[in-house]
Design an enzyme around this catalytic site. Structure first.
Site, PDB file in Angstrom:
ATOM      1  N   GLU A 237     -67.663  20.262 -11.446  1.00 40.27           N
ATOM      2  CA  GLU A 237     -68.779  20.879 -10.734  1.00 40.27           C
ATOM      3  C   GLU A 237     -68.633  22.379 -10.862  1.00 40.27           C
ATOM      4  O   GLU A 237     -67.755  22.979 -10.231  1.00 40.27           O
ATOM      5  CB  GLU A 237     -68.774  20.482  -9.247  1.00 40.27           C
ATOM      6  CG  GLU A 237     -70.005  20.984  -8.529  1.00 40.27           C
ATOM      7  CD  GLU A 237     -69.834  21.191  -7.035  1.00 40.27           C
ATOM      8  OE1 GLU A 237     -70.844  21.400  -6.359  1.00 40.27           O
ATOM      9  OE2 GLU A 237     -68.691  21.159  -6.535  1.00 40.27           O
TER      10      GLU A 237
ATOM     11  N   ASP B  33     -64.504  18.626  -7.946  1.00 41.58           N
ATOM     12  CA  ASP B  33     -65.252  19.401  -6.967  1.00 41.58           C
ATOM     13  C   ASP B  33     -64.992  20.899  -7.172  1.00 41.58           C
ATOM     14  O   ASP B  33     -63.834  21.319  -7.324  1.00 41.58           O
ATOM     15  CB  ASP B  33     -64.796  18.969  -5.561  1.00 41.58           C
ATOM     16  CG  ASP B  33     -65.677  19.508  -4.467  1.00 41.58           C
ATOM     17  OD1 ASP B  33     -66.877  19.148  -4.432  1.00 41.58           O
ATOM     18  OD2 ASP B  33     -65.189  20.308  -3.645  1.00 41.58           O
TER      19      ASP B  33
HETATM   20  C1  NOJ Z   1     -69.178  20.658  -3.534  1.00 40.90           C
HETATM   21  C2  NOJ Z   1     -69.595  19.314  -3.039  1.00 40.90           C
HETATM   22  O1  NOJ Z   1     -70.523  18.762  -3.930  1.00 40.90           O
HETATM   23  C3  NOJ Z   1     -70.161  19.534  -1.650  1.00 40.90           C
HETATM   24  O2  NOJ Z   1     -70.778  18.384  -1.148  1.00 40.90           O
HETATM   25  C4  NOJ Z   1     -69.048  19.987  -0.752  1.00 40.90           C
HETATM   26  O3  NOJ Z   1     -69.567  20.284   0.515  1.00 40.90           O
HETATM   27  C5  NOJ Z   1     -68.362  21.228  -1.324  1.00 40.90           C
HETATM   28  N1  NOJ Z   1     -68.115  21.133  -2.716  1.00 40.90           N
HETATM   29  C6  NOJ Z   1     -67.051  21.464  -0.664  1.00 40.90           C
HETATM   30  O4  NOJ Z   1     -66.129  20.507  -1.097  1.00 40.90           O
END
Ligand code: NOJ
Length: 557
Positions: free
Chosen positions: A293, A223
């Site tokens: 990500e 993440d």
């Molecule tokens: C990215 C995640 O994909 C999203 O869903 C989340 O709200 C934020 N990071 C915070 O963790």
């Protein structure tokens, strides 16, 4: 780089990843929220295990399961659910809402038995404010865990230490009355940022990785991976002169700054080098993988997350197709730019949807969804599918009072609920997702748009995905070959070759709503093996290849 060198790709290179948002996949406990047992129960839908041994002709037959190779599970850890699981209160357990560790172990075993790998979501940037680490940290300035989070004094006038903003709106700093300091939260105030500059934090978080590796997980989706290191001097971000030019979705006030100092500090690379060593240490028999990500749209910077010596993340997610104008020329430009930027030895990947985005069928329009599916599953690199896109699920309007996403509740218009609604399994009440009212509304048209109905319809979107997945699985050109764009004489068509030693394929995609004709110089005839309309096969001349409106073809040469 167009690479012919990857003729023996690893599972995560060759395979297709399918993202499951566990809350919305399948409820087996009658609480309106999906769970891990629900995932186990639907594994045969994803891949019943018969794919591995199938001969190439199977790609032309009718597959009865989707045929994905890995599932990525969004967080299932104990959590107060302020951000639906991305606020983790314990990294080494399962929230009772979703099951328990024994259920998770069963999921791993059942998935592996079918040849499906398990990728879990790892949330390193922040915990929940209910995590015991943060409860200790905020208890006093002297607490040994104080420095596990990012605490700072106010400015002399009492205001926050700098101008950093929360992605979800408002300042990124929350005042703590008890200890008289601000703490940093890049997302909700219920999601305090960990201090990765503290070696104890790094150790504890690497122990979390070990815990799951030992339980048999095959990979990690990381993440907001680039957020873990910030400017140590905590300088103000500069204002954004290009307001409105964002390559990602518009993010309200957050877009008013260039996020120079609050994420992506170069020290992040040392963290991921170490992270990679940890994965590699467990990879002797089963190579483990990581996909980060990373919302960076400068290709050089983005590619730096592979590591200078391919020694950091296995892949940073490539989100460039999420918001590209849906035109053949623009899509080709993005793909060509990515191919040019991919460092030697790095493996590309493509994403067309996830739990943070508007659904593909809504973003680009239903008429484009089939060509989009063929594009995603025929480009060079690992595709990630988002649950429900394979049946063409669209955004579901959420009535007032049923909104759940904290982002949308804080910044109207930015809510992510419409793309997170329950999977549509059949035409029974609640689309076969649950016996009770689900946590988010089910799409109005689920009676006809569902897995059971599409499984029975030979030309459905589901059967297109199945055909594409099964064909890809058996096609060295598609899973491992090089990519070469072709100038085929029509700017509304995107045409490319995929080439491996033993096989050559042409992909021709008509983005236009009318009939087009492309010609591929130097090629005689080829065999159409899949049309997005699922009604066309056989020999075709490539000097005048007709494409119907919104039709894509895979042609064996
Ligand atoms: C990215 C995640 O994909 C999203 O869903 C989340 O709200 C934020 N990071 C915070 O963790």
């Amino acid at each position: 780089m167009s690479s012919d060198q990857h003729q023996h790709p690893l599972w995560w290179q060759r395979g297709v990843i399918y993202q499951i948002y566990p809350r919305s996949f399948k409820d087996t406990t009658d609480d309106g929220v999906g769970d891990l047992k629900g995932v186990i129960d639907q594994l045969d839908y994803l891949n019943d295990g018969s794919a591995a041994g199938e001969a190439r002709f199977a790609a032309r037959g009718s597959a009865s399961s989707l045929g994905v190779d890995a599932i990525w599970l969004s967080p299932f850890y104990p959590s107060p659910m302020a951000d639906f699981g991305y606020d983790v209160a314990d990294y080494c357990d399962v929230d009772p809402l979703f099951g328990d560790l024994a259920t998770f172990d069963r999921l791993v075993a059942e998935a592996h038995r079918r040849g499906i790998r398990i990728i879990i979501d790892y949330v390193p940037n922040h915990t929940s404010d209910q995590h015991s680490w943060f409860i200790e940290s905020r208890s006093s300035r002297q607490n040994p865990r104080r420095d596990w989070y990012v605490w700072r004094d106010p400015k002399p006038d009492g205001s926050p230490p700098n101008n950093w903003l929360s992605v979800f709106g408002g300042p990124a700093w929350e005042w703590d009355q008890v200890t008289g300091q601000y703490y940093l939260h890049s997302f909700l105030k219920e999601q305090p940022d960990l201090n990765w500059r503290n070696p104890e934090v790094k150790q504890a978080m690497f122990d979390v990785v070990r815990f799951w590796l030992e339980r048999g997980v095959d990979g990690f989706r990381i993440d907001v991976a680039h957020y873990v290191m910030k400017d140590p001097q905590m300088r103000d971000n500069p204002p954004n002169p290009d307001l409105g030019q964002a390559m990602h979705r518009p993010m309200g006030d957050y877009d008013s700054q260039v996020h120079l100092h609050d994420k992506g500090h170069p020290d992040v690379h040392a963290v991921f080098r170490e992270f990679r060593q940890l994965l590699d240490a467990y990879g002797a028999e089963n190579p483990r993988m990581s996909v980060g990500e990373i919302h960076i749209y400068d290709w050089q910077q983005w590619a730096s997350y592979y590591g200078q010596h391919m020694d950091e993340l296995h892949m940073p997610f490539n989100f460039a197709l999420l918001n590209v104008p849906w035109e053949a020329r623009a899509v080709r430009e993005v793909v060509d730019a990515l191919e040019a930027a991919i460092p030697a030895g790095a493996w590309p990947n493509y994403v067309l949807g996830n739990h943070d985005e508007s659904r593909l069928a809504t973003r680009y329009g239903r008429s484009h969804a089939r060509v989009a599916a063929m594009l995603l599953l025929t480009l060079r690199g690992t595709p990630t599918l988002y649950y429900g896109d394979e049946i063409g699920m669209a955004d579901v309007p959420i009535p007032p009072g049923r909104q759940q996403d904290p982002w949308g509740l804080r910044v109207p218009g930015l809510g992510r609920d419409p793309g997170r609604t329950p999977m549509q399994w059949d035409d029974s009440p609640n689309a076969g997702f649950s016996d009770v009212e689900p946590w988010l509304p089910v799409a109005a048209g689920y009676g006809t748009r569902n897995v059971a109905a599409q499984a029975a319809d030979p030309t459905s979107m589901l059967n297109l995905y199945r055909r594409l997945l099964w064909y890809r699985r058996h096609s060295p050109a598609l899973y491992g070959g090089s990519y070469r764009p072709v100038d085929a004489g029509d700017d509304d068509c995107f045409v490319y070759l995929r080439v491996a030693d033993e096989e050559r394929c042409l992909v021709a995609l008509n983005f236009a709503g009318d009939q087009r004709c492309v010609s591929v110089p130097g090629e005689g005839a080829g065999q159409v093996v899949i049309s997005t309309h699922l009604d066309r096969e056989g020999s075709e001349s490539l000097s005048g290849l007709e494409l119907r409106p919104h039709e894509g073809l895979i042609v064996e040469l």
